[in-house]
Write an enzyme that holds these catalytic residues in place. Structure first.
Site: not given
Ligand SMILES: [Zn+2]
Length: 231
Positions: A45, A190
Site C-alpha cells: 500500500d 507498505h
Molecule cells: Zn494506506
C-alpha cells in the site's frame, strides 16, 4: 428506555466496528483473506515511492513473485515512471484513493471524488484500469461501499499487517510476518507513505527477500490477489 438506549449503543458499536475494522462486511462485501490453503497474497500500500518501490520490484522479479500494489493516485502522478514499472512487472494495481484521506467520516461527494480521481491518476500513469480497491487504514462507510460497487471494484482488507510503517527495523518486520503466517492470509506491507510521497519505507524493501524465503520454507506459495476477485 434503557433497552432502547442499549440497543442504540449496540447499534453504534456495530457501526463503528463496521467502519473501522478493515475486513468487516457490515456496509458491503470485503475480502480479508483467501481460502485456508497454502496460498498467501502479497500486497503493498501507499506507493509508488521513488526509492522503495523499484527495490521491491527488483526483489519480486528476482524471486518471480506476484504482488498487488494499492496506489495513491497523487503518488502515481508524482512518480509516473515507477507506477509504469509496477505495471510492466506484471503486478496487479489497485486504487487506494487519490490523497489517502480517511474516508469513514466523509460524505458521498468527497468519497466519489477520491475514488474517481485515484482511478484516473492510476489509469493515466500505468495504462491499467484498477479493478480492486482498499480504503486507507481500512476505514469505510456505506458511501465508500456504494461507490466501490458502482465502479465494480472488489474491496479488500487484509489478514496480517505488521506495522512496517513504524520502521521497527527490517529484521523485526521479517520476524513479525514469519510469526503471523497462516493459511490463506493476505499480507499487508507498505512500499510508500500514504501522506508523504518521499516517506522512507526502505526497511520494508530490505525485509522482503527474507519474507519471501520464510513464506516458501513454511510451505506456502505467493499467489495473485486476483484469484480472490469476485466482481
Ligand atoms: Zn494506506
Amino acid at each position: 428506555m434503557i433497552v432502547g438506549a442499549l440497543a442504540l449503543a449496540a447499534g453504534g458499536a456495530a457501526a463503528l466496528y463496521g467502519a473501522l475494522e478493515q475486513n468487516n462486511s457490515l456496509f458491503g462485501p470485503v475480502t480479508g483473506r483467501g481460502p485456508r490453503d497454502r496460498r498467501l497474497y502479497l500486497t503493498f500500500d501507499d506507493g509508488p515511492n521513488g526509492e522503495t518501490t523499484p527495490l521491491i520490484l527488483e526483489t519480486l522479479a528476482r524471486h518471480e513473485v506476484p504482488a498487488t500494489f494499492f496506489m495513491v493516485g497523487a503518488h502515481a502522478r508524482r512518480f509516473p515512471d515507477v507506477a509504469r514499472a509496477v505495471a510492466a512487472g506484471g503486478h496487479s494495481i489497485g486504487n487506494h484513493t487519490e490523497t489517502h484521506i480517511k474516508l469513514h467520516l466523509r460524505g458521498p461527494m468527497r468519497i466519489a471524488h477520491e475514488l474517481s480521481a485515484g482511478h484516473a491518476s492510476i489509469a493515466a500513469t500505468t495504462g491499467i484500469e484498477p479493478r480492486v480497491f482498499r480504503a486507507p487504514h481500512g476505514y469505510r462507510n456505506p458511501f465508500v461501499m456504494r461507490e466501490a460497487r458502482r465502479r465494480n471494484y472488489d474491496v479488500f482488507g487484509w489478514t496480517l499487517g505488521v506495522w512496517d510503517t513504524d520502521r521497527p527495523g527490517a529484521e523485526t518486520i521479517r520476524r513479525r510476518v514469519r510469526a503471523g503466517l497462516q493459511p490463506g492470509a493476505i499480507l499487508l506491507l507498505h512500499d510508500g507513505d500514504g501522506y508523504d510521497p518521499e516517506g522512507d519505507r526502505l526497511q520494508t524493501a530490505e525485509a522482503l527477500p527474507g519474507i519471501i524465503a520464510d513464506v516458501r520454507s513454511a510451505g506456502y506459495t505467493l499467489a495473485p490477489l486476483s484469484q480472490l476477485c469476485v466482481a
